[in-house]
Design an enzyme around this catalytic site. Sequence first.
Site: not given
Ligand SMILES: NC(=O)c1ccc[n+]([C@@H]2O[C@H](COP(=O)([O-])OP(=O)(O)OC[C@H]3O[C@@H](n4cnc5c(N)ncnc54)[C@H](OP(=O)(O)O)[C@@H]3O)[C@@H](O)[C@H]2O)c1
Length: 256
Positions: A144, A156
């Site tokens: 991130s 985080y």
């Molecule tokens: N969105 C942003 O702006 C952003 C920015 C920078 C970095 N990131 C990074 O990008 C990645 C994806 O983020 P996102 O925004 O797509 O997140 P999201 O929409 O919240 O999706 C999270 C995913 O991770 C799974 N997950 C979460 N906790 C878990 C656990 N304890 N055990 C197993 N699976 C788990 C969830 O599974 P379930 O569906 O089963 O809950 C879901 O598939 C992350 O590493 C995040 O830190 C995101």
Amino acid sequence: MASLTGKTALVTGASRGIGRAIALRLAGDGAVVAVHYGSNESAAAATVSEIEVAGGEAFPVRAQLGVDGDVDELFDGLEKGLAGRPLDILVNNAAISTSEATIEAATRDQFDREFAINVRAPFFITQRALPLIRDGGHIINISSGVTWFATPQIVYSMTKGALNVMGRALALAVGERGITVNNVSPGVTDTDMNSWLHDSEEASEGVKQIVALKRVGQAAEIADAVAFFAGNDSRWVTGQTLDVNGGLWLGRGVVQ
Ligand SMILES: NC(=O)c1ccc[n+]([C@@H]2O[C@H](COP(=O)([O-])OP(=O)(O)OC[C@H]3O[C@@H](n4cnc5c(N)ncnc54)[C@H](OP(=O)(O)O)[C@@H]3O)[C@@H](O)[C@H]2O)c1
């Protein structure tokens, strides 16, 4: 022939958001994709189904990360689905962000849980995956931008900093096998993790003001960068972190 035909991939957290987009993209490029999820079975099934409807191959793998036995559960499902095939691509994507985990308010439980999911799980998933990964494979960690700009969510940010460090050290450790390791670092991307973006007009307006390309990112745009690191075009790139964020915090447009 698609560029990843004959390859296999594990994408953690592929039921929703960025992981889902990565799974769709890698499957579209020809890989057989293990769609990992924690609890949202219907979302994982929808990802698998979308891949299959488009003519690709995928299977779901359930494992709640950050708890005892998480890696064993994940690899039970993964190895069943791979049915003897090796792994070519590992994408460590699943993570949580606990908004209350600030320096003033974070509890030990929040701290431990966030590190268990965002750092411990990818570390031990990678350790367990390495014997399965073919020489010449690719590991991509989703980091991130908060590793280089400050936010109140200090815990985080610390977890993502640890992931960046892991990526560099790992790239050195597995280089002899021709395995590349890179980190992709999204900026503000429209997913469930950022549901606040839809709370008000001002929320997305505020983001536009700090992004050179003047909009919020889409999950598919992160997936496109991951596809680069998962394929042959990136074969001479390892141990790097790529910011994929539309030009986040590049500076002020006007100097007065
Ligand atoms: N969105 C942003 O702006 C952003 C920015 C920078 C970095 N990131 C990074 O990008 C990645 C994806 O983020 P996102 O925004 O797509 O997140 P999201 O929409 O919240 O999706 C999270 C995913 O991770 C799974 N997950 C979460 N906790 C878990 C656990 N304890 N055990 C197993 N699976 C788990 C969830 O599974 P379930 O569906 O089963 O809950 C879901 O598939 C992350 O590493 C995040 O830190 C995101």
